[in-house]
Write a protein that holds these residues in place. Sequence first.
Motif, PDB file in Angstrom:
ATOM      1  N   ARG A 164       0.830  -1.203   0.000  1.00 15.21           N
ATOM      2  CA  ARG A 164       0.000   0.000   0.000  1.00 15.21           C
ATOM      3  C   ARG A 164       0.866   1.254   0.000  1.00 15.21           C
ATOM      4  NH1 ARG A 164      -4.060   0.505   4.844  1.00 15.21           N
ATOM      5  NH2 ARG A 164      -5.197  -1.031   3.597  1.00 15.21           N
ATOM      6  N   HIS A 165       1.920   1.218   0.825  1.00 14.78           N
ATOM      7  CA  HIS A 165       2.730   2.444   0.942  1.00 14.78           C
ATOM      8  C   HIS A 165       4.110   2.085   1.491  1.00 14.78           C
ATOM      9  CE1 HIS A 165       3.519   6.703   1.353  1.00 14.78           C
ATOM     10  NE2 HIS A 165       3.919   6.510   2.609  1.00 14.78           N
ATOM     11  N   VAL A 166       5.106   2.819   1.030  1.00 10.42           N
ATOM     12  CA  VAL A 166       6.462   2.730   1.552  1.00 10.42           C
ATOM     13  C   VAL A 166       6.803   4.082   2.176  1.00 10.42           C
ATOM     14  CG1 VAL A 166       8.903   2.440   1.003  1.00 10.42           C
ATOM     15  CG2 VAL A 166       7.192   1.014  -0.148  1.00 10.42           C
ATOM     16  N   GLU A 167       7.268   4.062   3.411  1.00 10.93           N
ATOM     17  CA  GLU A 167       7.631   5.297   4.105  1.00 10.93           C
ATOM     18  C   GLU A 167       9.108   5.228   4.497  1.00 10.93           C
ATOM     19  OE1 GLU A 167       7.514   8.861   5.057  1.00 10.93           O
ATOM     20  OE2 GLU A 167       5.539   8.011   4.586  1.00 10.93           O
ATOM     21  N   LEU A 168       9.795   6.326   4.371  1.00 14.32           N
ATOM     22  CA  LEU A 168      11.202   6.430   4.746  1.00 14.32           C
ATOM     23  C   LEU A 168      11.334   7.530   5.794  1.00 14.32           C
ATOM     24  CD1 LEU A 168      12.839   6.311   1.192  1.00 14.32           C
ATOM     25  CD2 LEU A 168      12.423   4.398   2.758  1.00 14.32           C
ATOM     26  N   VAL A 169      11.964   7.179   6.902  1.00 16.94           N
ATOM     27  CA  VAL A 169      12.101   8.139   8.004  1.00 16.94           C
ATOM     28  C   VAL A 169      13.571   8.244   8.386  1.00 16.94           C
ATOM     29  CG1 VAL A 169      11.453   8.717  10.369  1.00 16.94           C
ATOM     30  CG2 VAL A 169       9.810   7.551   8.862  1.00 16.94           C
ATOM     31  N   SER A 170      14.103   9.464   8.345  1.00 15.94           N
ATOM     32  CA  SER A 170      15.492   9.682   8.743  1.00 15.94           C
ATOM     33  C   SER A 170      15.594   9.673  10.264  1.00 15.94           C
ATOM     34  CB  SER A 170      15.985  11.024   8.195  1.00 15.94           C
ATOM     35  OG  SER A 170      17.308  11.284   8.660  1.00 15.94           O
ATOM     36  N   ILE A 171      16.451   8.828  10.793  1.00 15.05           N
ATOM     37  CA  ILE A 171      16.657   8.789  12.250  1.00 15.05           C
ATOM     38  C   ILE A 171      18.115   9.067  12.592  1.00 15.05           C
ATOM     39  CG2 ILE A 171      14.726   7.235  12.683  1.00 15.05           C
ATOM     40  CD1 ILE A 171      16.684   4.958  12.887  1.00 15.05           C
ATOM     41  N   GLY A 172      18.830   9.636  11.634  1.00 15.18           N
ATOM     42  CA  GLY A 172      20.225  10.007  11.819  1.00 15.18           C
ATOM     43  C   GLY A 172      20.812  10.369  10.469  1.00 15.18           C
ATOM     44  N   PRO A 173      21.974  10.971  10.437  1.00 20.19           N
ATOM     45  CA  PRO A 173      22.575  11.386   9.162  1.00 20.19           C
ATOM     46  C   PRO A 173      22.727  10.255   8.162  1.00 20.19           C
ATOM     47  CG  PRO A 173      23.761  12.338  11.028  1.00 20.19           C
ATOM     48  CD  PRO A 173      22.805  11.346  11.600  1.00 20.19           C
ATOM     49  N   THR A 174      23.060   9.048   8.647  1.00 25.68           N
ATOM     50  CA  THR A 174      23.285   7.915   7.724  1.00 25.68           C
ATOM     51  C   THR A 174      22.402   6.727   8.066  1.00 25.68           C
ATOM     52  OG1 THR A 174      25.102   7.101   9.113  1.00 25.68           O
ATOM     53  CG2 THR A 174      25.678   8.613   7.295  1.00 25.68           C
ATOM     54  N   ARG A 175      21.281   6.976   8.717  1.00 24.38           N
ATOM     55  CA  ARG A 175      20.375   5.867   9.087  1.00 24.38           C
ATOM     56  C   ARG A 175      18.951   6.228   8.651  1.00 24.38           C
ATOM     57  NH1 ARG A 175      21.088   4.170  15.174  1.00 24.38           N
ATOM     58  NH2 ARG A 175      20.783   2.067  14.364  1.00 24.38           N
ATOM     59  N   VAL A 176      18.340   5.279   7.930  1.00 21.82           N
ATOM     60  CA  VAL A 176      16.983   5.486   7.417  1.00 21.82           C
ATOM     61  C   VAL A 176      16.113   4.302   7.838  1.00 21.82           C
ATOM     62  CG1 VAL A 176      15.540   5.756   5.375  1.00 21.82           C
ATOM     63  CG2 VAL A 176      17.815   6.799   5.433  1.00 21.82           C
ATOM     64  N   LEU A 177      14.994   4.606   8.472  1.00 24.74           N
ATOM     65  CA  LEU A 177      14.037   3.565   8.833  1.00 24.74           C
ATOM     66  C   LEU A 177      13.099   3.345   7.652  1.00 24.74           C
ATOM     67  CD1 LEU A 177      12.958   1.657  11.044  1.00 24.74           C
ATOM     68  CD2 LEU A 177      11.392   3.503  11.726  1.00 24.74           C
TER      69      LEU A 177
END
Length: 340
Positions: free
Chosen positions: A134-147
């Motif tokens: 249904r959906h893909v979400e990308l969340v930045s949790i640090g300069p080089t880390r993506v959830l």
Amino acid sequence: MVSERSLAVLRAIVQDYVASREPVGSKTIVERHAFGVSAATIRNDMALLEEEELIAAPHTSSGRIPTDKGYRVFVDQLTDIRPLSQAQRQAIETFLGESSDLDELLARTVRLVSQLTKQLAVVQYPSFASARVRHVELVSIGPTRVLCILIADSGQVEQRLAEVEHPVDDDTLAALRVRLNEIAGGLTMADAAEALSGEIASVDRRHAQVLHTLAATLADEARAQRPDRLVVAGAANLVATEQDFPGSILGVIEAIEEQVVLLRLFGEMATDEHSVVVRIGRENAPFGLGETSVVSSAFEVPGRDVSRLGIVGPTRMDYSNSMAAVRAVARYLSRTLGES
């Protein structure tokens, strides 16, 4: 053509034979059932039923037992599936309502059905094989880390952390999110994994790890949710009815242990939710279960393929009670899993 009274005689023979495991004679029918006719008349009806191969004599006894064809006519004419008692319905609500997750719910389900029917019970594990992204979400949790968050149309949510080589700013992440949803949105888990894998070679190196993580997540889910898993309980019930199998029960047990056999059989018993399908004796011969009867009902979980709950036992079975129990528990599963 078999008359209405002859069909009633067939029903009496099935019911008495299931209850006693003894061949049923005309005298017994007259004594136990209010037909209002003589034993000689009942013998004539039985002769007609035997000509139609609906009953047969197991030996020289004057009694008769139902054939596979007779059981089939009985089940097809069965309009009065006995509803479960209030105590039985309460047992379903109480026993299954205590389950904390899907695994425990299905384990409890087969144990309960085997107890209600005195047969071997089988449930097909619900599968996400048809679930779509249904959906893909990308969340930045640090300069080089993506959830990376994956949301399926079934409501299923999966999260994984991607470590990237170079910092990713919010604008780049937003553009990548749009692109990923364009690629994967509406596809099944397996197809989406393949599509994303195909993009890795051509995408910016800074984004490759995010794509790889999402593709791996989708591929893992596609593999983990294969619709080829069964939960079984009540094998002791099957062994206890060994004398109801003309041949060796070992062949039946071996066929059941080969889960793919039951899965193929369930596939052929495809049915609308809440209805009950019964396959009897030689109808199951192609699956190595020609001496058994299988009662099955579908249950549905939103976003997943339709699954099936059923029992396997000898043809000498209390079909009315078995059909009622399987149907009631399948309805409970559909309602409970739909709500959750």
